[in-house]
Write a protein that holds these residues in place. Structure first.
Motif, PDB file in Angstrom:
ATOM      1  N   MET A 133      -0.699  46.570  25.678  1.00  0.00           N
ATOM      2  CA  MET A 133      -0.595  45.679  26.826  1.00  0.00           C
ATOM      3  C   MET A 133       0.550  44.694  26.645  1.00  0.00           C
ATOM      4  O   MET A 133       0.965  44.379  25.527  1.00  0.00           O
ATOM      5  N   VAL A 134       1.058  44.262  27.792  1.00  0.00           N
ATOM      6  CA  VAL A 134       2.119  43.264  27.823  1.00  0.00           C
ATOM      7  C   VAL A 134       1.485  41.991  28.374  1.00  0.00           C
ATOM      8  O   VAL A 134       0.828  42.031  29.414  1.00  0.00           O
ATOM      9  N   MET A 135       1.650  40.893  27.617  1.00  0.00           N
ATOM     10  CA  MET A 135       0.978  39.670  28.076  1.00  0.00           C
ATOM     11  C   MET A 135       1.851  38.441  27.915  1.00  0.00           C
ATOM     12  O   MET A 135       2.879  38.476  27.240  1.00  0.00           O
ATOM     13  N   GLU A 136       1.423  37.385  28.563  1.00  0.00           N
ATOM     14  CA  GLU A 136       2.232  36.167  28.555  1.00  0.00           C
ATOM     15  C   GLU A 136       2.415  35.672  27.125  1.00  0.00           C
ATOM     16  O   GLU A 136       1.543  35.812  26.275  1.00  0.00           O
ATOM     17  N   ASP A 137       3.583  35.091  26.891  1.00  0.00           N
ATOM     18  CA  ASP A 137       3.886  34.502  25.591  1.00  0.00           C
ATOM     19  C   ASP A 137       3.252  33.118  25.490  1.00  0.00           C
ATOM     20  O   ASP A 137       3.336  32.324  26.420  1.00  0.00           O
ATOM     21  N   LEU A 138       2.593  32.859  24.372  1.00  0.00           N
ATOM     22  CA  LEU A 138       1.935  31.561  24.178  1.00  0.00           C
ATOM     23  C   LEU A 138       2.506  30.835  22.961  1.00  0.00           C
ATOM     24  O   LEU A 138       1.861  29.975  22.378  1.00  0.00           O
ATOM     25  N   SER A 139       3.765  31.174  22.600  1.00  0.00           N
ATOM     26  CA  SER A 139       4.285  30.626  21.342  1.00  0.00           C
ATOM     27  C   SER A 139       4.594  29.128  21.411  1.00  0.00           C
ATOM     28  O   SER A 139       4.846  28.506  20.386  1.00  0.00           O
ATOM     29  N   SER A 140       4.525  28.573  22.617  1.00  0.00           N
ATOM     30  CA  SER A 140       4.645  27.108  22.699  1.00  0.00           C
ATOM     31  C   SER A 140       3.338  26.428  22.300  1.00  0.00           C
ATOM     32  O   SER A 140       3.295  25.208  22.117  1.00  0.00           O
ATOM     33  N   LEU A 141       2.296  27.210  22.202  1.00  0.00           N
ATOM     34  CA  LEU A 141       0.996  26.655  21.800  1.00  0.00           C
ATOM     35  C   LEU A 141       0.728  26.980  20.325  1.00  0.00           C
ATOM     36  O   LEU A 141       1.537  27.623  19.667  1.00  0.00           O
ATOM     37  N   HIS A 142      -0.407  26.528  19.831  1.00  0.00           N
ATOM     38  CA  HIS A 142      -0.750  26.725  18.426  1.00  0.00           C
ATOM     39  C   HIS A 142      -2.135  27.358  18.315  1.00  0.00           C
ATOM     40  O   HIS A 142      -3.002  27.108  19.140  1.00  0.00           O
ATOM     41  N   ILE A 143      -2.297  28.163  17.269  1.00  0.00           N
ATOM     42  CA  ILE A 143      -3.639  28.703  16.991  1.00  0.00           C
ATOM     43  C   ILE A 143      -4.545  27.532  16.600  1.00  0.00           C
ATOM     44  O   ILE A 143      -4.222  26.748  15.700  1.00  0.00           O
ATOM     45  N   TRP A 144      -5.676  27.421  17.301  1.00  0.00           N
ATOM     46  CA  TRP A 144      -6.545  26.259  17.106  1.00  0.00           C
ATOM     47  C   TRP A 144      -6.998  26.121  15.649  1.00  0.00           C
ATOM     48  O   TRP A 144      -7.052  25.035  15.099  1.00  0.00           O
ATOM     49  N   ARG A 145      -7.317  27.264  15.010  1.00  0.00           N
ATOM     50  CA  ARG A 145      -7.812  27.176  13.642  1.00  0.00           C
ATOM     51  C   ARG A 145      -6.794  26.470  12.725  1.00  0.00           C
ATOM     52  O   ARG A 145      -7.161  25.640  11.901  1.00  0.00           O
ATOM     53  N   ARG A 146      -5.505  26.846  12.890  1.00  0.00           N
ATOM     54  CA  ARG A 146      -4.487  26.217  12.034  1.00  0.00           C
ATOM     55  C   ARG A 146      -4.446  24.711  12.249  1.00  0.00           C
ATOM     56  O   ARG A 146      -4.279  23.938  11.297  1.00  0.00           O
ATOM     57  N   GLU A 147      -4.600  24.300  13.492  1.00  0.00           N
ATOM     58  CA  GLU A 147      -4.589  22.870  13.801  1.00  0.00           C
ATOM     59  C   GLU A 147      -5.821  22.185  13.207  1.00  0.00           C
ATOM     60  O   GLU A 147      -5.732  21.083  12.649  1.00  0.00           O
ATOM     61  N   LEU A 148      -6.941  22.838  13.314  1.00  0.00           N
ATOM     62  CA  LEU A 148      -8.182  22.273  12.750  1.00  0.00           C
ATOM     63  C   LEU A 148      -8.071  22.144  11.233  1.00  0.00           C
ATOM     64  O   LEU A 148      -8.531  21.162  10.642  1.00  0.00           O
ATOM     65  N   VAL A 149      -7.452  23.124  10.612  1.00  0.00           N
ATOM     66  CA  VAL A 149      -7.276  23.082   9.153  1.00  0.00           C
ATOM     67  C   VAL A 149      -6.355  21.934   8.756  1.00  0.00           C
ATOM     68  O   VAL A 149      -6.556  21.271   7.732  1.00  0.00           O
ATOM     69  N   GLN A 150      -5.342  21.666   9.585  1.00  0.00           N
ATOM     70  CA  GLN A 150      -4.399  20.567   9.315  1.00  0.00           C
ATOM     71  C   GLN A 150      -4.981  19.207   9.700  1.00  0.00           C
ATOM     72  O   GLN A 150      -4.331  18.186   9.500  1.00  0.00           O
ATOM     73  N   GLY A 151      -6.159  19.207  10.320  1.00  0.00           N
ATOM     74  CA  GLY A 151      -6.743  17.937  10.744  1.00  0.00           C
ATOM     75  C   GLY A 151      -6.126  17.378  12.021  1.00  0.00           C
ATOM     76  O   GLY A 151      -6.210  16.185  12.273  1.00  0.00           O
ATOM     77  N   ARG A 152      -5.501  18.253  12.824  1.00  0.00           N
ATOM     78  CA  ARG A 152      -4.930  17.773  14.086  1.00  0.00           C
ATOM     79  C   ARG A 152      -5.955  17.907  15.207  1.00  0.00           C
ATOM     80  O   ARG A 152      -6.581  18.956  15.359  1.00  0.00           O
ATOM     81  N   TYR A 153      -6.096  16.829  15.981  1.00  0.00           N
ATOM     82  CA  TYR A 153      -7.169  16.741  16.974  1.00  0.00           C
ATOM     83  C   TYR A 153      -6.624  16.900  18.388  1.00  0.00           C
ATOM     84  O   TYR A 153      -5.620  16.280  18.747  1.00  0.00           O
ATOM     85  N   TYR A 154      -7.299  17.722  19.174  1.00  0.00           N
ATOM     86  CA  TYR A 154      -6.949  17.916  20.583  1.00  0.00           C
ATOM     87  C   TYR A 154      -8.127  17.448  21.421  1.00  0.00           C
ATOM     88  O   TYR A 154      -9.129  18.159  21.533  1.00  0.00           O
ATOM     89  N   PRO A 155      -8.005  16.239  21.988  1.00  0.00           N
ATOM     90  CA  PRO A 155      -9.184  15.631  22.598  1.00  0.00           C
ATOM     91  C   PRO A 155      -9.757  16.402  23.791  1.00  0.00           C
ATOM     92  O   PRO A 155     -10.926  16.255  24.103  1.00  0.00           O
ATOM     93  N   GLN A 156      -8.944  17.247  24.447  1.00  0.00           N
ATOM     94  CA  GLN A 156      -9.475  17.950  25.617  1.00  0.00           C
ATOM     95  C   GLN A 156     -10.031  19.342  25.289  1.00  0.00           C
ATOM     96  O   GLN A 156     -10.625  19.994  26.150  1.00  0.00           O
ATOM     97  N   ALA A 157      -9.817  19.783  24.055  1.00  0.00           N
ATOM     98  CA  ALA A 157     -10.110  21.187  23.738  1.00  0.00           C
ATOM     99  C   ALA A 157     -11.587  21.548  23.933  1.00  0.00           C
ATOM    100  O   ALA A 157     -11.914  22.581  24.533  1.00  0.00           O
ATOM    101  N   ALA A 158     -12.474  20.714  23.435  1.00  0.00           N
ATOM    102  CA  ALA A 158     -13.903  21.053  23.493  1.00  0.00           C
ATOM    103  C   ALA A 158     -14.377  21.200  24.936  1.00  0.00           C
ATOM    104  O   ALA A 158     -15.094  22.154  25.276  1.00  0.00           O
ATOM    105  N   ALA A 159     -13.968  20.277  25.790  1.00  0.00           N
ATOM    106  CA  ALA A 159     -14.379  20.354  27.197  1.00  0.00           C
ATOM    107  C   ALA A 159     -13.786  21.597  27.858  1.00  0.00           C
ATOM    108  O   ALA A 159     -14.444  22.252  28.680  1.00  0.00           O
ATOM    109  N   GLN A 160     -12.553  21.934  27.503  1.00  0.00           N
ATOM    110  CA  GLN A 160     -11.932  23.130  28.081  1.00  0.00           C
ATOM    111  C   GLN A 160     -12.644  24.400  27.630  1.00  0.00           C
ATOM    112  O   GLN A 160     -12.838  25.334  28.415  1.00  0.00           O
TER     113      GLN A 160
END
Lengths: 399, 399
Positions: A108-135
Motif C-alpha cells: 500500500m501507498v500511504m501518507e508520509d508521517l515523518s514530521s511526526l514522532h513514534i509515541w513510544r520513543r517520545e514516552l521513553v524520552q520523557g516527552r509529554y504531549y498533553p493532547q495525546a490521551a484525549a485524542q
C-alpha cells in the motif's frame, strides 16, 4: 492484477509514482527502507530535496525477524488497508491515510508521517504531549462505535465480520498474549533472576482461569472492528496531532482489547520510567501517565456514550440504560487485556523499549518485575473494577 | 446444477427416488404435503403400503404464512442442511439424518421420523417421556461443545463462523425476540385484557436494559454453532428417542441461546398446564416440567464439563477452572434467553399450542399472564443466578 514479488527500493519508487495520484509524482526520486518492525518492508519515498513525501509498505510472506521458516499470510496487507480505510471513514483525523493498495502485491501507498514522532520513543524520552490521551480516547470511541452493532445494520455488520476474518494474525495474538507467558515456551524472554516470579504465573489458578476467559472473549466476541495491535509504537504523535498506523491485526473482536492494549502500553512506560528518567522527572512522568490512562478511558467513555445517545441505529441497543452498562463490561475487559499486555511484553517474545532500554540491569529487572506484578493484579482485579478511579487506585497499589 | 423451482408432490417423489440412495427407491410412490410450519414445503414420501419412508423438505422464497410480500432467502436450506450435518457429526443419535441436499433447489431429503411424535403435542397432551430431558441436555452439550473454541482449531472455528453467517434468519430472531414485544408493533398478538401487563414491558428500565444486553450478545458472541430455534415443535420424541429437526436458524451465537430457548419451551408448557389438564394432573405435570428443566441443565452442564476435561484442544481454555466459570455465564445467558422466549411467544407474533389451545378464555389469559410475568422475572434475575437450584426456586416464586 500484478503477481506478488518483493519490492526493491527502485520498485517502490516506481510504484509510488504510478499510484500516488499527484501531478508532480515524478518528483519522487529516492527511497529509504525504514521498516523496523517484524513483518514488512517499509519505504519512505523522498523528493529531490531528500524530503519524505509518501510511504510504500509491503507485507513479506514470512515473519521478518525470524525468517522464511515462519511463513505469514500476505492477506494481512489487504486486512490492514481495509481496516485503516474503515477506521478512516469514521476517524480520519487520527488514522493514517491510504492512497492506494493492491492485495496481490500486498502493498500500500500511504501518507508520509515523518514530521511526526513514534509515541513510544517520545514516552521513553520523557516527552509529554498533553493532547495525546484525549485524542486516543476519541479515536477509540469513533472507530469502535461506528463498526459495532450500535451503528451498523445487522446485515452489514455480519458482512464486515466475514470480510475481516483474520485467522493467521489472530493466532499470533492468541499464542503470544494468552499462551506463551503462562507456560514454559522457547519464545519467552525475561531476566533469569525473575524465574520465580514468572514460574508463579504458570500455577496461579485464578490467574490462569481469568486469562482463559480473556482468550475466550478474544476468540468469540465480535463487538467491533479492532485495530488489533494498538501499542504506542503504532501511533505517530506531534503537537496536537495523533495518527494510528499498522492495522494488520484488524478483526472483529472485543472492544476492551483495543482499549486495554493502548492503556497497557502507557502502563509499560509507567513501569519503566524509574529506570528511564532521573527520580524527580520519573515521579512527575508517572503521574502524567496515570492521568493519561484516566483521560484515555474518560474520553473514550464520554464519546462512546455521546455517540450511543445520538446515533445508535438498533432499536433495542438504543435503550438509554444499555450503553453505560455495556461500557462497564468494556472497562472490565480493558483492564484484563491491559494486564495481559503488561505480561506478554515482559515475559513473552515481543518486548518494548520502555523497559528494554533501561541501562542499569538491576533497575531494568525491577521495572520488569513491577510490570509483571501489575499485570497479574489487573487481570485478577478486572471483573471487580466498576469505575476508572478504582482502576487508577489499583495501579497505584500494585504498580 | 438445477435451477430453483417450487416442487409439486410429483417432483418430490421423483427427487426422493433419485437421491435417497436405496436399491428399492422405486417403492416410493406417493407424497403427502405435511408442512405446518411457516417457511417451507414438507413432503412425506410413502410406499405402496402408505408407509412414510423419507421426507423431502424445500424452502420457499417467502414466509409461507404471510405470503410473497415477505421474501426470505433460499440460502436457509443450505444453512439448515449444513447445520444438521455438523451437529450430526457430534450427536447423530439426536439429530435428524440428512440423506441429500441441493443448495440451488433449496431442497433436502431426510430420514422419516413419522414413528415419533412432535414433543410439543405430547407436552400439551400431558404425556411424559422420562428420558427426554437428559437426551436434550446430551444433545446441547455435544453439539455446542464440538462447534466451540474448546474443540475446534481457531482457523477452523473462524471458517465455520463465516460458513454459518445467517443474516436474514438472524434478523427474524433479532426482531421477534428482542424488539417487537417491548414496543407497540402490528405483529404483536396478545389478549386485549393483558394490555396493562404488556404496556409495563415497554417502560421498565431494568428490563429493557437487560433485553438490550441479551440482544447485543446474540449479535456479537460467536461461541458455538447454534440450532437457533430449539423449541419443542422442532423436536421429535418417542420411547427412549429424541431427534432434533429444523435448523434453518443455525449460526454462530451464544451457547445460552439454544439452552435458554429449549428450557423456555418447557416453561411455556409449565405455564399452560393449569389450562390444559385437570388440576391434579396439571400439578403433577408442573413438577415434572421443573424436573425436566433441572435435568436438561444438569445433563448439559455435566456433559459439557466432561467433554471440556477430556477433549479441550485449546491450551488456555483447557485450564481446569475455566469451563466451570464459563458455564456460569452460560447459565445466566440461558435464563435470560429463556425469559425472552416466554415473552416473545406470548406477546409477539409466534405463539405456542401449550397456551393457544387452552379452551377457557379466562384461564388462557391467566396462563399467558403468568408466562409474561415469569419471563420478565427471569430476564431480570438472570445475572444473579449462580446455580440451577436457584433458577428452579425463582420459577416456583414467579411462575
Amino acid at each position: 492484477m500484478a503477481q506478488y514479488r518483493t519490492f526493491t527500493a527502485a520498485d517502490a519508487i516506481q510504484y509510488a509514482r504510478q499510484h500516488v495520484g499527484w501531478d508532480d509524482a515524478s518528483a519522487l526520486v529516492d527511497a529509504q527502507e525504514v521498516g523496523d518492525g517484524n513483518l514488512n518492508l517499509v519505504f519512505r519515498i523522498v523528493d529531490h530535496q531528500g524530503v519524505s513525501r509518501v510511504v510504500v509498505k509491503q507485507a513479506l510472506p514470512y515473519v521478518r525477524c525470524v525468517g522464511e521458516s515462519w511463513p505469514l499470510t500476505l492477506d494481512r496487507a489487504r486486512l490492514e488497508a481495509e481496516t485503516l480505510r474503515a477506521h478512516s471513514q469514521h476517524c480520519a483525523e487520527h488514522t493514517v491515510k491510504i492512497l492506494h493498495h493492491d492485495p496481490q502485491l500486498a502493498v500500500m501507498v500511504m501518507e508520509d508521517l515523518s514530521s511526526l514522532h513514534i509515541w513510544r520513543r517520545e514516552l521513553v524520552q520523557g516527552r509529554y504531549y498533553p493532547q495525546a490521551a484525549a485524542q486516543l480516547g476519541h479515536y477509540l470511541a469513533h472507530t469502535l462505535f461506528h463498526t459495532s452493532d450500535f451503528w451498523l445494520h445487522p446485515h452489514e455488520k455480519k458482512a464486515q465480520v466475514v470480510r475481516f476474518i483474520n485467522p493467521e494474525m489472530c493466532e499470533i495474538t492468541e499464542d503470544l498474549f494468552f499462551n506463551d507467558p503462562y507456560q514454559k515456551h522457547q519464545r519467552n524472554r525475561y531476566p533469569s533472576e525473575l524465574e520465580d516470579t514468572v514460574a508463579l504465573l504458570r500455577n496461579d489458578d485464578q490467574l490462569r482461569t481469568a486469562v482463559a476467559a480473556l482468550k475466550h472473549r478474544f476468540f468469540s466476541q465480535a463487538e467491533a472492528l479492532l485495530h488489533g495491535d494498538l501499542h504506542s509504537g503504532s501511533i505517530f504523535i506531534g503537537e496536537g496531532q495523533l495518527k494510528v498506523i499498522d492495522a494488520e491485526f484488524g478483526f472483529y473482536g472485543p472492544i476492551g482489547f483495543d482499549v486495554g492494549t493502548a492503556i497497557g502500553n502507557l502502563l509499560l512506560n509507567y513501569c519503566g520510567l524509574a529506570g528511564l528518567l532521573p527520580p524527580r522527572e520519573a515521579a512527575e512522568a508517572r503521574e502524567l501517565r496515570l492521568q493519561d490512562v484516566k483521560i484515555v478511558w474518560r474520553q473514550f467513555e464520554h464519546q462512546f456514550l455521546t455517540l450511543a445517545v445520538e446515533k445508535t441505529n438498533d432499536d433495542a441497543l438504543a435503550w438509554s440504560g444499555y450503553a453505560p452498562l455495556f461500557l462497564q463490561k468494556v472497562l472490565a475487559d480493558a483492564i484484563g487485556y491491559c494486564g495481559t499486555e503488561l505480561i506478554r511484553r515482559t515475559v513473552g517474545m515481543a518486548h518494548v523499549a520502555d523497559l528494554d532500554t533501561i541501562r542499569d540491569d538491576a533497575m531494568r529487572s525491577a521495572c520488569i518485575a513491577q510490570a509483571i506484578h501489575l499485570g497479574k493484579a489487573l487481570i485478577l482485579a478486572a471483573p471487580h473494577v466498576a469505575h476508572v478511579n478504582d482502576f487508577i487506585a489499583r495501579i497505584r497499589q500494585y504498580g
